[in-house]
Design a protein around this motif. Sequence first.
Motif, PDB file in Angstrom:
ATOM      1  N   HIS A 284       9.628 -18.583  41.323  1.00 22.39           N
ATOM      2  CA  HIS A 284       8.677 -19.637  40.942  1.00 22.39           C
ATOM      3  C   HIS A 284       8.867 -20.921  41.741  1.00 22.39           C
ATOM      4  O   HIS A 284       8.196 -21.918  41.461  1.00 22.39           O
ATOM      5  CB  HIS A 284       8.829 -19.945  39.451  1.00 22.39           C
ATOM      6  N   TRP A 285       9.748 -20.943  42.726  1.00 26.74           N
ATOM      7  CA  TRP A 285      10.095 -22.185  43.412  1.00 26.74           C
ATOM      8  C   TRP A 285       8.887 -22.855  44.052  1.00 26.74           C
ATOM      9  O   TRP A 285       8.722 -24.070  43.960  1.00 26.74           O
ATOM     10  CB  TRP A 285      11.156 -21.896  44.476  1.00 26.74           C
ATOM     11  N   TYR A 286       8.018 -22.077  44.682  1.00 30.57           N
ATOM     12  CA  TYR A 286       6.839 -22.675  45.321  1.00 30.57           C
ATOM     13  C   TYR A 286       5.906 -23.314  44.287  1.00 30.57           C
ATOM     14  O   TYR A 286       5.262 -24.329  44.575  1.00 30.57           O
ATOM     15  CB  TYR A 286       6.070 -21.630  46.120  1.00 30.57           C
ATOM     16  N   LEU A 323      -4.039 -19.554  45.885  1.00 27.46           N
ATOM     17  CA  LEU A 323      -3.195 -18.851  44.914  1.00 27.46           C
ATOM     18  C   LEU A 323      -2.574 -17.599  45.532  1.00 27.46           C
ATOM     19  O   LEU A 323      -1.386 -17.306  45.318  1.00 27.46           O
ATOM     20  CB  LEU A 323      -4.018 -18.485  43.678  1.00 27.46           C
ATOM     21  N   TRP A 324      -3.354 -16.863  46.307  1.00 27.60           N
ATOM     22  CA  TRP A 324      -2.845 -15.651  46.945  1.00 27.60           C
ATOM     23  C   TRP A 324      -1.737 -15.972  47.941  1.00 27.60           C
ATOM     24  O   TRP A 324      -0.684 -15.319  47.947  1.00 27.60           O
ATOM     25  CB  TRP A 324      -3.976 -14.907  47.650  1.00 27.60           C
ATOM     26  N   THR A 325      -1.949 -16.984  48.789  1.00 32.00           N
ATOM     27  CA  THR A 325      -0.965 -17.318  49.817  1.00 32.00           C
ATOM     28  C   THR A 325       0.342 -17.785  49.195  1.00 32.00           C
ATOM     29  O   THR A 325       1.431 -17.345  49.589  1.00 32.00           O
ATOM     30  CB  THR A 325      -1.525 -18.402  50.758  1.00 32.00           C
ATOM     31  N   VAL A 326       0.257 -18.694  48.216  1.00 36.15           N
ATOM     32  CA  VAL A 326       1.476 -19.171  47.556  1.00 36.15           C
ATOM     33  C   VAL A 326       2.162 -18.022  46.817  1.00 36.15           C
ATOM     34  O   VAL A 326       3.391 -17.897  46.835  1.00 36.15           O
ATOM     35  CB  VAL A 326       1.157 -20.327  46.594  1.00 36.15           C
ATOM     36  N   GLY A 327       1.373 -17.159  46.187  1.00 42.34           N
ATOM     37  CA  GLY A 327       1.951 -16.012  45.493  1.00 42.34           C
ATOM     38  C   GLY A 327       2.643 -15.045  46.435  1.00 42.34           C
ATOM     39  O   GLY A 327       3.713 -14.517  46.132  1.00 42.34           O
ATOM     40  N   ALA A 328       2.022 -14.796  47.595  1.00 41.54           N
ATOM     41  CA  ALA A 328       2.638 -13.880  48.571  1.00 41.54           C
ATOM     42  C   ALA A 328       3.946 -14.440  49.092  1.00 41.54           C
ATOM     43  O   ALA A 328       4.953 -13.713  49.214  1.00 41.54           O
ATOM     44  CB  ALA A 328       1.656 -13.629  49.718  1.00 41.54           C
ATOM     45  N   TYR A 329       3.982 -15.728  49.418  1.00 43.62           N
ATOM     46  CA  TYR A 329       5.228 -16.340  49.872  1.00 43.62           C
ATOM     47  C   TYR A 329       6.282 -16.349  48.761  1.00 43.62           C
ATOM     48  O   TYR A 329       7.481 -16.291  49.040  1.00 43.62           O
ATOM     49  CB  TYR A 329       4.977 -17.764  50.360  1.00 43.62           C
ATOM     50  N   ARG A 338       7.907 -25.949  54.631  1.00 40.99           N
ATOM     51  CA  ARG A 338       7.008 -25.866  55.783  1.00 40.99           C
ATOM     52  C   ARG A 338       6.181 -24.582  55.807  1.00 40.99           C
ATOM     53  O   ARG A 338       5.142 -24.527  56.470  1.00 40.99           O
ATOM     54  CB  ARG A 338       7.811 -25.983  57.084  1.00 40.99           C
ATOM     55  N   PHE A 339       6.620 -23.556  55.088  1.00 33.46           N
ATOM     56  CA  PHE A 339       5.857 -22.312  55.078  1.00 33.46           C
ATOM     57  C   PHE A 339       4.486 -22.493  54.429  1.00 33.46           C
ATOM     58  O   PHE A 339       3.573 -21.693  54.677  1.00 33.46           O
ATOM     59  CB  PHE A 339       6.628 -21.219  54.341  1.00 33.46           C
ATOM     60  N   LEU A 340       4.344 -23.538  53.602  1.00 32.09           N
ATOM     61  CA  LEU A 340       3.072 -23.768  52.908  1.00 32.09           C
ATOM     62  C   LEU A 340       2.119 -24.656  53.700  1.00 32.09           C
ATOM     63  O   LEU A 340       1.040 -24.993  53.197  1.00 32.09           O
ATOM     64  CB  LEU A 340       3.327 -24.394  51.537  1.00 32.09           C
TER      65      LEU A 340
END
Length: 537
Positions: A284-286, A323-329, A338-340
């Motif tokens: 859940h960090w992101y 939501l998909w991108t944050v969930g995948a990471y 920086r990944f976001l």
Amino acid sequence: MAAAAESEARLRKRKRAPRGPGLESPVAASSSWVRLAFLVTALRLLNAFLVQTSFVPDEYWQALEVAHRAAFRYGFLTWEWARGLRSALYPLALAGLYKALELLGTDRAPLLVWLPRLAQALLAAVADVRLYFLAKRIEGPAVAPWVVFCQLCSWFTWFCCTRTLTNATEAALGTIALSFYPVPGTPSGVSSVRYLTLAAVAFIIRPTAAILWAPLVLWHFWTETPEGRLRLLLRCLSVGLVTLGSSLVLDRMFYGKWVVVQLNFLRFNVLTGGGSFYGSHAWHWYWTQGLPAILGPHLPLFLLGCLRAPRRAPHRLLLALILWTVGAYSALSHKEFRFLLPVLPLAMLFCGRALHGLRKGRRAVSAGALLASNALLALYLGLVHQRGTLDLMAHLRGLCPPPSPSPPQQQQQRGPPSVLMLMPCHSTPFYSHIHCPLQMRFLQCPPDLDGRADYQDEADAFYAAPLPWLQREFGTANASSTPPPTHLALFRGLQKEIGPFLCAHGYKHRAAFFHTHLPQGRVGSHVDLYERDPKGS
């Protein structure tokens, strides 16, 4: 005459009539975006000069150091380049800038540092302008300027977008590509070849771009007619074959063998979980820290924009994409802010919509508060926090041998200068910021690639017992076959543990560089430079 006068009156009335979304006068629209382009370019160039701190090692070790070695044939490559995990495309583009400086006879260290940053700033400016066009298509010309305002205010975008990070390049290319993407429910006039090409280049540079673009391409297929799907498939194949084929050839020239870096990247970071060597966080960090932190003062506007966004296809698609991108990471163990970066421009669309929707007085107050709060963060982190390691490298340029063939008398007595960085590995840049073959060494920390149970990297071995490590490497005074370096660079606090070694070899404190107000762990508040006295060694 009366009819002519009436016709002229109707014409004037039509000219004064307000225009709906997307119905700006072509002349006015052209003039507005040109002014915007000049403003954004000036701000991003200023942005580059107002970021003088370090962030993560990758901005040097996966870009500038590789480019310096490719252009000037000396330097250091990290283990990723030995294992073929990185594409050579981005570093070789920077190496082209270096070679241009060399051909012009202006390859000085400061220019080698700043020219790639300025090039990155120009790319970020193009992305900002294309974000304006994307917002104009989705929200209309009244909201688009507020979206760009939010983008320019973002402290994290300001902090990262002009750095030589592949994440920054991935984010910029992704934003430009999205401006050509056929977002459902928006005016046509987009180009599938353009967005596919830009997305493919982003994927070549950083394979994580597939997280954002795979669902977008699939959605495009889903919304097309059968004939359109066939055309899109042919375009995907042609763009994919050209970009991937070019990448294979380029990497073959760089590595000296055939290698599919994207596959190696996926295998190490995802399939084997090798990225966790550099740290891991809870799933859940992101959601609880990463995204709220990089949004910063924008967070209330983002949430308000999501709540007030109309339930139309464009907004649902963009929100689902975030939501998909944050969930995948979140599914990956190794997580970094920086990944976001690629999702920030998408979030700014919601922030700009929310800001525009406020009442005039409240909007002015909110915009002022947003600008002031982000500016404080951006200026402190860009000019103050973690700058000591870069100031150290600027100071070390003075150790480079002069053009004159006769060395100084002091160097004749003790040999050429040498530097040992007693810091966490990759704390500083290397030859890209020195630009001379100065003898330098740092504590290395490659991951365990062979599965050894008792593995310990060099940096961990040093920090476990600093004084014994130095004594093993260099022995006591006048008793070692390997002479100690002429200069030691270390974070403040370490000198207490290695004091006997410093005294035994005659090291004297020569310079100090402020680094951070928040020292943690192995990182101290200052970087201290010690020099060995030839008379005392």
